[in-house]
Design a protein around this motif. Structure first.
Motif, PDB file in Angstrom:
ATOM      1  N   SER A 209       0.832  -1.204   0.000  1.00  9.34           N
ATOM      2  CA  SER A 209       0.000   0.000   0.000  1.00  9.34           C
ATOM      3  C   SER A 209       0.863   1.250   0.000  1.00  9.34           C
ATOM      4  CB  SER A 209      -0.929   0.007   1.211  1.00  9.34           C
ATOM      5  OG  SER A 209      -0.189  -0.058   2.413  1.00  9.34           O
ATOM      6  N   GLU A 210       2.132   1.095   0.408  1.00  8.82           N
ATOM      7  CA  GLU A 210       3.104   2.186   0.418  1.00  8.82           C
ATOM      8  C   GLU A 210       4.491   1.561   0.532  1.00  8.82           C
ATOM      9  OE1 GLU A 210       3.235   3.421   5.064  1.00  8.82           O
ATOM     10  OE2 GLU A 210       1.395   3.911   3.960  1.00  8.82           O
ATOM     11  N   PRO A 211       5.535   2.282   0.196  1.00  9.35           N
ATOM     12  CA  PRO A 211       6.885   1.711   0.323  1.00  9.35           C
ATOM     13  C   PRO A 211       7.210   1.392   1.782  1.00  9.35           C
ATOM     14  CG  PRO A 211       6.905   3.650  -1.085  1.00  9.35           C
ATOM     15  CD  PRO A 211       5.559   3.600  -0.440  1.00  9.35           C
ATOM     16  N   SER A 212       7.823   0.228   2.002  1.00 10.89           N
ATOM     17  CA  SER A 212       8.183  -0.158   3.371  1.00 10.89           C
ATOM     18  C   SER A 212       9.573  -0.788   3.423  1.00 10.89           C
ATOM     19  CB  SER A 212       7.148  -1.145   3.940  1.00 10.89           C
ATOM     20  OG  SER A 212       7.090  -2.327   3.148  1.00 10.89           O
ATOM     21  N   GLY A 213      10.332  -0.666   2.347  1.00  3.75           N
ATOM     22  CA  GLY A 213      11.638  -1.313   2.272  1.00  3.75           C
ATOM     23  C   GLY A 213      12.787  -0.396   2.611  1.00  3.75           C
ATOM     24  N   ALA A 214      13.915  -0.624   1.940  1.00  2.00           N
ATOM     25  CA  ALA A 214      15.155   0.069   2.273  1.00  2.00           C
ATOM     26  C   ALA A 214      15.031   1.584   2.174  1.00  2.00           C
ATOM     27  CB  ALA A 214      16.271  -0.426   1.354  1.00  2.00           C
ATOM     28  N   SER A 215      14.181   2.073   1.282  1.00  4.02           N
ATOM     29  CA  SER A 215      14.104   3.514   1.052  1.00  4.02           C
ATOM     30  C   SER A 215      13.498   4.288   2.208  1.00  4.02           C
ATOM     31  CB  SER A 215      13.313   3.805  -0.235  1.00  4.02           C
ATOM     32  OG  SER A 215      13.993   3.283  -1.358  1.00  4.02           O
ATOM     33  N   VAL A 216      12.818   3.615   3.113  1.00  7.76           N
ATOM     34  CA  VAL A 216      12.264   4.301   4.282  1.00  7.76           C
ATOM     35  C   VAL A 216      12.915   3.838   5.580  1.00  7.76           C
ATOM     36  CG1 VAL A 216      10.051   4.759   3.176  1.00  7.76           C
ATOM     37  CG2 VAL A 216      10.332   2.672   4.534  1.00  7.76           C
ATOM     38  N   ARG A 217      13.896   2.933   5.502  1.00 11.23           N
ATOM     39  CA  ARG A 217      14.501   2.375   6.712  1.00 11.23           C
ATOM     40  C   ARG A 217      15.947   2.827   6.904  1.00 11.23           C
ATOM     41  NH1 ARG A 217      12.622  -4.009   6.855  1.00 11.23           N
ATOM     42  NH2 ARG A 217      10.737  -3.787   5.572  1.00 11.23           N
ATOM     43  N   ASN A 218      16.355   3.870   6.244  1.00 15.91           N
ATOM     44  CA  ASN A 218      17.760   4.277   6.266  1.00 15.91           C
ATOM     45  C   ASN A 218      17.970   5.551   7.074  1.00 15.91           C
ATOM     46  OD1 ASN A 218      17.745   6.692   4.189  1.00 15.91           O
ATOM     47  ND2 ASN A 218      16.502   5.051   3.284  1.00 15.91           N
ATOM     48  N   PHE A 219      19.197   6.063   7.051  1.00 16.32           N
ATOM     49  CA  PHE A 219      19.564   7.251   7.830  1.00 16.32           C
ATOM     50  C   PHE A 219      19.068   8.551   7.204  1.00 16.32           C
ATOM     51  CE2 PHE A 219      22.851   4.254   9.238  1.00 16.32           C
ATOM     52  CZ  PHE A 219      22.909   4.507  10.600  1.00 16.32           C
ATOM     53  N   GLY A 220      18.746   8.535   5.924  1.00 14.31           N
ATOM     54  CA  GLY A 220      18.452   9.793   5.243  1.00 14.31           C
ATOM     55  C   GLY A 220      19.701  10.601   4.957  1.00 14.31           C
ATOM     56  N   HIS A 221      20.864   9.972   5.085  1.00 17.72           N
ATOM     57  CA  HIS A 221      22.136  10.649   4.854  1.00 17.72           C
ATOM     58  C   HIS A 221      22.481  10.570   3.381  1.00 17.72           C
ATOM     59  CE1 HIS A 221      26.781  10.626   5.445  1.00 17.72           C
ATOM     60  NE2 HIS A 221      26.336  11.836   5.184  1.00 17.72           N
ATOM     61  N   LEU A 222      22.558  11.697   2.712  1.00 23.29           N
ATOM     62  CA  LEU A 222      22.888  11.765   1.300  1.00 23.29           C
ATOM     63  C   LEU A 222      24.373  12.103   1.214  1.00 23.29           C
ATOM     64  CD1 LEU A 222      19.687  13.700   0.189  1.00 23.29           C
ATOM     65  CD2 LEU A 222      20.046  11.218   0.320  1.00 23.29           C
ATOM     66  N   CYS A 223      25.189  11.036   1.222  1.00 28.13           N
ATOM     67  CA  CYS A 223      26.641  11.181   1.444  1.00 28.13           C
ATOM     68  C   CYS A 223      27.386  11.157   0.114  1.00 28.13           C
ATOM     69  CB  CYS A 223      27.148  10.100   2.396  1.00 28.13           C
ATOM     70  SG  CYS A 223      26.735   8.406   1.919  1.00 28.13           S
ATOM     71  N   PHE A 224      27.450  12.305  -0.548  1.00 32.07           N
ATOM     72  CA  PHE A 224      28.000  12.393  -1.893  1.00 32.07           C
ATOM     73  C   PHE A 224      29.524  12.351  -1.906  1.00 32.07           C
ATOM     74  CE2 PHE A 224      24.040  15.043  -1.798  1.00 32.07           C
ATOM     75  CZ  PHE A 224      23.224  14.091  -2.375  1.00 32.07           C
ATOM     76  N   THR A 225      30.159  13.122  -1.048  1.00 34.71           N
ATOM     77  CA  THR A 225      31.618  13.192  -1.055  1.00 34.71           C
ATOM     78  C   THR A 225      32.280  11.846  -0.747  1.00 34.71           C
ATOM     79  OG1 THR A 225      31.708  15.558  -0.598  1.00 34.71           O
ATOM     80  CG2 THR A 225      33.617  14.264   0.081  1.00 34.71           C
ATOM     81  N   PRO A 226      31.745  11.001   0.145  1.00 38.88           N
ATOM     82  CA  PRO A 226      32.417   9.730   0.433  1.00 38.88           C
ATOM     83  C   PRO A 226      32.343   8.680  -0.668  1.00 38.88           C
ATOM     84  CG  PRO A 226      31.170  10.458   2.350  1.00 38.88           C
ATOM     85  CD  PRO A 226      30.754  11.311   1.195  1.00 38.88           C
ATOM     86  N   GLN A 227      31.703   8.988  -1.803  1.00 37.72           N
ATOM     87  CA  GLN A 227      31.576   8.001  -2.868  1.00 37.72           C
ATOM     88  C   GLN A 227      32.749   8.078  -3.835  1.00 37.72           C
ATOM     89  OE1 GLN A 227      29.290   5.920  -2.170  1.00 37.72           O
ATOM     90  NE2 GLN A 227      28.406   7.284  -0.623  1.00 37.72           N
ATOM     91  N   ALA A 228      32.981   6.977  -4.543  1.00 38.32           N
ATOM     92  CA  ALA A 228      34.060   6.900  -5.533  1.00 38.32           C
ATOM     93  C   ALA A 228      33.546   6.214  -6.788  1.00 38.32           C
ATOM     94  CB  ALA A 228      35.245   6.136  -4.958  1.00 38.32           C
ATOM     95  N   GLY A 229      34.216   6.449  -7.905  1.00 38.34           N
ATOM     96  CA  GLY A 229      33.890   5.771  -9.151  1.00 38.34           C
ATOM     97  C   GLY A 229      32.506   6.112  -9.667  1.00 38.34           C
ATOM     98  N   LEU A 230      31.829   5.111 -10.209  1.00 36.74           N
ATOM     99  CA  LEU A 230      30.498   5.330 -10.761  1.00 36.74           C
ATOM    100  C   LEU A 230      29.525   5.794  -9.680  1.00 36.74           C
ATOM    101  CD1 LEU A 230      28.721   5.141 -13.278  1.00 36.74           C
ATOM    102  CD2 LEU A 230      28.282   2.749 -12.712  1.00 36.74           C
ATOM    103  N   ALA A 231      29.696   5.312  -8.452  1.00 40.57           N
ATOM    104  CA  ALA A 231      28.828   5.765  -7.360  1.00 40.57           C
ATOM    105  C   ALA A 231      28.926   7.273  -7.175  1.00 40.57           C
ATOM    106  CB  ALA A 231      29.191   5.041  -6.066  1.00 40.57           C
ATOM    107  N   ARG A 232      30.103   7.811  -7.323  1.00 36.10           N
ATOM    108  CA  ARG A 232      30.265   9.264  -7.184  1.00 36.10           C
ATOM    109  C   ARG A 232      29.526   9.999  -8.297  1.00 36.10           C
ATOM    110  NH1 ARG A 232      33.067  13.508  -5.062  1.00 36.10           N
ATOM    111  NH2 ARG A 232      34.079  14.987  -6.460  1.00 36.10           N
ATOM    112  N   GLU A 233      29.600   9.485  -9.515  1.00 31.76           N
ATOM    113  CA  GLU A 233      28.909  10.156 -10.616  1.00 31.76           C
ATOM    114  C   GLU A 233      27.400  10.119 -10.434  1.00 31.76           C
ATOM    115  OE1 GLU A 233      30.416   9.958 -14.487  1.00 31.76           O
ATOM    116  OE2 GLU A 233      32.316   9.060 -13.903  1.00 31.76           O
TER     117      GLU A 233
END
Length: 386
Positions: free
Chosen positions: A40-64
């Protein structure tokens, strides 16, 4: 392929952040979109996380993908009412080897990593006095409230004309058609964004890519800190997880020391980090365990360890647990699953724990690929720890 008889150009299976990102990307390009969600609504990983959008700590394709996601998140804060803080990220270095990792990254990332002295760390982080030998501030990072963000994005898409079919299970996907529990849907393209449940629709793909489930122990707590936590807070355990940190020359020695000194926390595969929600409570986490199926039974030792480490870091005795939960996300040797498994059928998943950070950019890349755009990525798929 043209739109099906039902009038949809694109069907998106799954309404987590990658699925909603695909719907957003297709809708913005003038496509007629339907989103199919079994709950009926999302209940998976997208609502169970920190909400931290951690751009600088990424590398490679993840960074892009992360940098592309950043611009999309800022747009959603403006257009869709998504709660977003341009908070940056704080990193506490409690030992010299942790500060060495930060120093290495600052040397390669310039203004994206602002090093802090011990005194500056003490002024900016609510740690027990004298805890930090230094630290860093990552100004480009953001913070969302995952429970609010996913709902706000879905509502924004619905207002814009994207159709949602909820409480609708998908039994099979074929070129041009999605078979659902409410009947078939004929479409031009399909984006399957079901995260760890990819093995339910495409078991051979999951096996080929080594995709399993990763379970997390997380909690939300109420605690009186000596000052407000103004940004997501990472620790030394975080520095051996995220790609940009773990790739530094100093990271290997740090990992060796952490595992030797605290094998109990290493066995939990700890990422000790914290975010503060708008109501002032803290999200505390997290641990990691992997398998094709993950047990729903959570050992109290993991939660006791999270509480003990929080008390020690912040120098507090009183801490009240408000909620506990188990997160589950897809985990694989590669950071992403991107595959056109049949003509017009596209699989898209973040196969590490960075879906909120990279998912919008990943989805936009996939949709751009089949709508005639060919975004230039400067890297190939990167392997990394989840």
């Amino acid at each position: 392929m043209s739109a099906g008889a039902a009038g949809f150009d694109v069907a998106v299976v799954g309404s987590g952040i990658v699925g909603l990102g695909a719907a957003l990307a297709a809708h913005r390009r003038g496509q007629r979109v339907v989103v199919i969600e079994r709950g009926s609504e999302p209940s998976g990983a997208s609502v169970r996380n920190f909400g931290h959008l951690c751009f600088t700590p990424q590398a490679g394709l993840a960074r892009e993908f992360a940098l592309a996601s950043r611009e999309l998140w800022l747009g959603l804060a403006r257009d869709a009412g998504v709660w977003l803080r341009e908070s940056g990220t704080l990193v506490a270095a409690r030992r010299d080897d942790e500060f060495a990792v930060l120093r290495d990254l600052a040397a390669s990332r310039g203004e994206e990593v602002q090093l802090l002295t011990a005194a500056e760390a003490d002024e900016r982080m609510p740690l027990a006095p004298g805890t930090a030998v230094g630290g860093a501030f990552l100004p480009r990072d953001l913070q969302a409230n995952p429970r609010q963000a996913v709902a706000a994005l879905a509502a924004h898409l619905e207002r814009g004309g994207v159709e949602f079919r909820r409480r609708t299970a998908v039994g099979a996907v074929r070129p041009g058609r999605v078979e659902t529990s409410r009947g078939p849907i004929d479409v031009g393209r399909v984006v399957v964004a079901v995260n760890h449940d990819i093995d339910l629709l495409y078991p051979e793909v999951a096996e080929r890519h080594g995709i399993v489930r990763c379970a997390l122990d997380m909690m939300r707590v109420s605690a009186e800190l000596r000052m407000p936590l103004t940004a997501p807070l990472l620790t030394g355990w975080s520095l051996v997880r995220y790609g940009a940190f773990s790739a530094t020359p100093a990271a290997a020695a740090l990992r060796e020391r952490l595992h030797a000194e605290r094998p109990d926390l290493a066995a939990l595969d700890l990422n000790q980090m914290y975010t503060r929600l708008p109501d002032g409570t803290l999200i505390v986490g997290d641990t990691h365990s992997r398998g094709e199926t993950v047990t729903p039974f959570q050992a109290e030792f993991a939660f006791e360890s999270l509480v003990a480490e929080a008390r020690s870091l912040f120098g507090i005795d009183e801490l009240r647990v408000v909620e506990r939960w188990q997160g589950v996300y897809a985990s694989a040797p590669d950071d992403f699953l991107i595959e056109e498994v049949e003509p017009g059928v596209h699989l898209a998943s973040a196969t590490t724990g960075i879906g909120m950070t990279t998912g919008l950019g990943l989805a936009d890349h996939v949709v751009a690929g089949f709508t005639g755009e060919h975004p230039a990525l400067t890297t190939t798929l990167q392997k990394g720890a989840s």
